[in-house]
Design a protein around this motif. Structure first.
Motif, PDB file in Angstrom:
ATOM      1  N   LEU A 195       3.022  -7.811   5.912  1.00 11.45           N
ATOM      2  CA  LEU A 195       4.303  -7.110   6.096  1.00 11.45           C
ATOM      3  C   LEU A 195       5.475  -8.020   5.469  1.00 11.45           C
ATOM      4  O   LEU A 195       6.327  -7.731   4.801  1.00 11.45           O
ATOM      5  N   GLU A 196       5.274  -9.336   5.803  1.00 11.29           N
ATOM      6  CA  GLU A 196       6.389 -10.244   5.315  1.00 11.29           C
ATOM      7  C   GLU A 196       6.084 -10.466   3.737  1.00 11.29           C
ATOM      8  O   GLU A 196       7.217 -10.438   3.134  1.00 11.29           O
ATOM      9  N   ALA A 197       4.953 -10.234   3.293  1.00 13.82           N
ATOM     10  CA  ALA A 197       4.780 -10.657   1.696  1.00 13.82           C
ATOM     11  C   ALA A 197       5.281  -9.133   1.117  1.00 13.82           C
ATOM     12  O   ALA A 197       5.914  -9.023  -0.062  1.00 13.82           O
ATOM     13  N   ASN A 198       5.029  -8.003   1.762  1.00 13.29           N
ATOM     14  CA  ASN A 198       5.614  -6.696   1.120  1.00 13.29           C
ATOM     15  C   ASN A 198       7.319  -6.646   1.149  1.00 13.29           C
ATOM     16  O   ASN A 198       7.626  -6.064   0.065  1.00 13.29           O
ATOM     17  N   ALA A 199       7.718  -7.163   2.262  1.00  7.52           N
ATOM     18  CA  ALA A 199       8.938  -7.403   2.346  1.00  7.52           C
ATOM     19  C   ALA A 199       9.773  -8.275   1.136  1.00  7.52           C
ATOM     20  O   ALA A 199      10.648  -7.801   0.518  1.00  7.52           O
ATOM     21  N   GLN A 200       9.081  -9.340   0.834  1.00  9.48           N
ATOM     22  CA  GLN A 200       9.398 -10.217  -0.160  1.00  9.48           C
ATOM     23  C   GLN A 200       9.271  -9.607  -1.476  1.00  9.48           C
ATOM     24  O   GLN A 200      10.195  -9.845  -2.143  1.00  9.48           O
ATOM     25  N   LEU A 201       8.240  -8.935  -1.553  1.00  6.90           N
ATOM     26  CA  LEU A 201       8.010  -8.214  -2.912  1.00  6.90           C
ATOM     27  C   LEU A 201       9.111  -7.254  -3.082  1.00  6.90           C
ATOM     28  O   LEU A 201       9.537  -6.904  -4.233  1.00  6.90           O
ATOM     29  N   GLU A 202       9.418  -6.497  -2.315  1.00 10.77           N
ATOM     30  CA  GLU A 202      10.270  -5.571  -2.274  1.00 10.77           C
ATOM     31  C   GLU A 202      11.764  -6.072  -2.406  1.00 10.77           C
ATOM     32  O   GLU A 202      12.508  -5.575  -3.378  1.00 10.77           O
TER      33      GLU A 202
END
Length: 368
Positions: free
Chosen positions: A166-173
């Motif tokens: 989730l953190e990685a997805n948030a960073q990608l977003e």
């Protein structure tokens, strides 16, 4: 209960244990040893447990010997208190309770203990089966505990990896919606927010304004002092924009030296005043390579605005009208339209706004 197992258990507990087969042998052993405790099965080879106990009580010299029964589990409904004397339980035991027997007699009994063997021919087999079952139950319990610990560890691992994902997805977003140079939102994020604010304002009749900012003669800074110097100026402008706007406003980089501000709940005059405050802040800001100014084009949602792209095109037209007025200037689309009508020109607004920032937008003169 297998008498060998009970005898071994008691010996390990520090007691001297003697066993006898049947009631007669046990009576002789009791007379000879005078034990501190007699443990008898409920049914012996040559008599039942009650007869054996009665015979013990008939002899004065051994009548006061502490006595207890050890019933097999399937005779548990026959349990009743038959123990006399001091230091032992006031209840009998079942064959599933060898450790309880030891616990009850551990204190104060150091002399020989006589154990009378039950008469059941399959008692040994039953005891072996019970011991095996107990070991199996212990093993199952241990395996269940290990499984529970492994499951808990797996769940924790899954939770940790899910959080990391989730953190990685948030960073990608964030990377996908953020301008890498200034840290402001990029044009993609601006388009998404513009549509949301446009639809909200249309639905609830709320005021809504949009401002385009274009830095005056920014190419000169890059040409004279290099692109790193120009990048520093752009970052400073982005910081000033964030400082001078509200938390509800949306600030983005349009591309190159152009910026955008979405101002919800803001009417025409409020948007123009905000642009003037920022224009003044830029004008008074100490710059490393000379004064940096900008032109501001402002548009405000009206009942006639049919699409958010029209609002963006109107702000773009107002910004170029501001440049024509000498730069370092704020212009609202409504004022530009009135001036163009008064001077015999007509502002032609095109709503063909591309997904990427336009290089140029023209004002076409049209003589009435």
């Amino acid at each position: 209960m297998q008498h060998e197992y009970l005898s071994t258990l008691l010996r390990h507990g520090g007691h001297d244990v003697h066993t006898a087969t049947g009631g007669s042998g046990a009576l002789a052993l009791i007379h000879a040893l005078r034990p501190d405790l007699v443990i008898a099965g409920s049914h012996l080879i040559d008599m039942d447990g009650d007869d054996f106990r009665q015979r013990v009580r008939e002899h004065p010299e051994i009548a006061q010997t502490p006595f207890t029964y050890c019933f097999d589990e399937y005779n548990a409904n026959e349990l009743r208190s038959v123990t006399t004397g001091i230091g032992v339980s006031d209840r009998p035991f079942t064959s599933a309770e060898p450790h309880e027997i030891l616990g009850f007699i551990q204190s104060g009994i150091d002399l020989p203990i006589a154990v009378a063997q039950p008469s059941y021919p399959d008692a040994s087999a039953l005891c072996d089966e019970r011991v095996a079952n107990r070991k199996l139950e212990d093993k199952v319990q241990r395996l269940e505990q290990e499984l529970a610990e492994q499951t808990q560890g797996l769940e924790a691992c899954i939770a940790e990896r899910t959080a990391a994902l989730l953190e990685a997805n948030a960073q990608l977003e964030a990377l996908a919606s953020t301008d890498g140079l200034t840290g402001l939102k990029n044009f993609r994020a601006f388009q998404e927010r513009l549509e949301v604010e446009f639809q909200r304002s249309k639905r609830y009749g709320a005021a809504f304004s949009l401002t385009i900012i274009d830095i005056d003669d920014f190419k000169h800074i890059n040409d004279m002092f290099g692109h790193p110097a120009g990048d520093r100026e752009l970052r400073t402008i982005a910081r000033l924009l964030l400082e001078k706007t509200r938390s509800s406003d949306f600030v983005a980089r349009y591309g190159g030296d152009e910026f955008l501000i979405i101002a919800p709940e803001t009417c025409r005059n409020g948007a123009v005043n905000m642009a003037e405050r920022f224009r003044d802040a830029m004008e008074t800001q100490p710059w490393a390579h000379g004064a940096v100014t900008a032109c501001f084009g402002v548009s405000t949602l009206t009942a006639a605005t049919g699409h958010q792209r029209q609002l963006l095109a109107e702000a773009d037209e107002a910004m170029y009208a501001s440049k024509l007025n000498g730069r370092n200037h704020v212009a609202h689309y409504d004022d530009c339209r009135k001036e163009s009508v008064a001077s015999g020109y007509h502002l032609q607004v095109s709503v063909e706004v591309k997904s990427s920032p336009p290089e140029t937008t023209s004002i076409s003169p049209e003589v009435k």
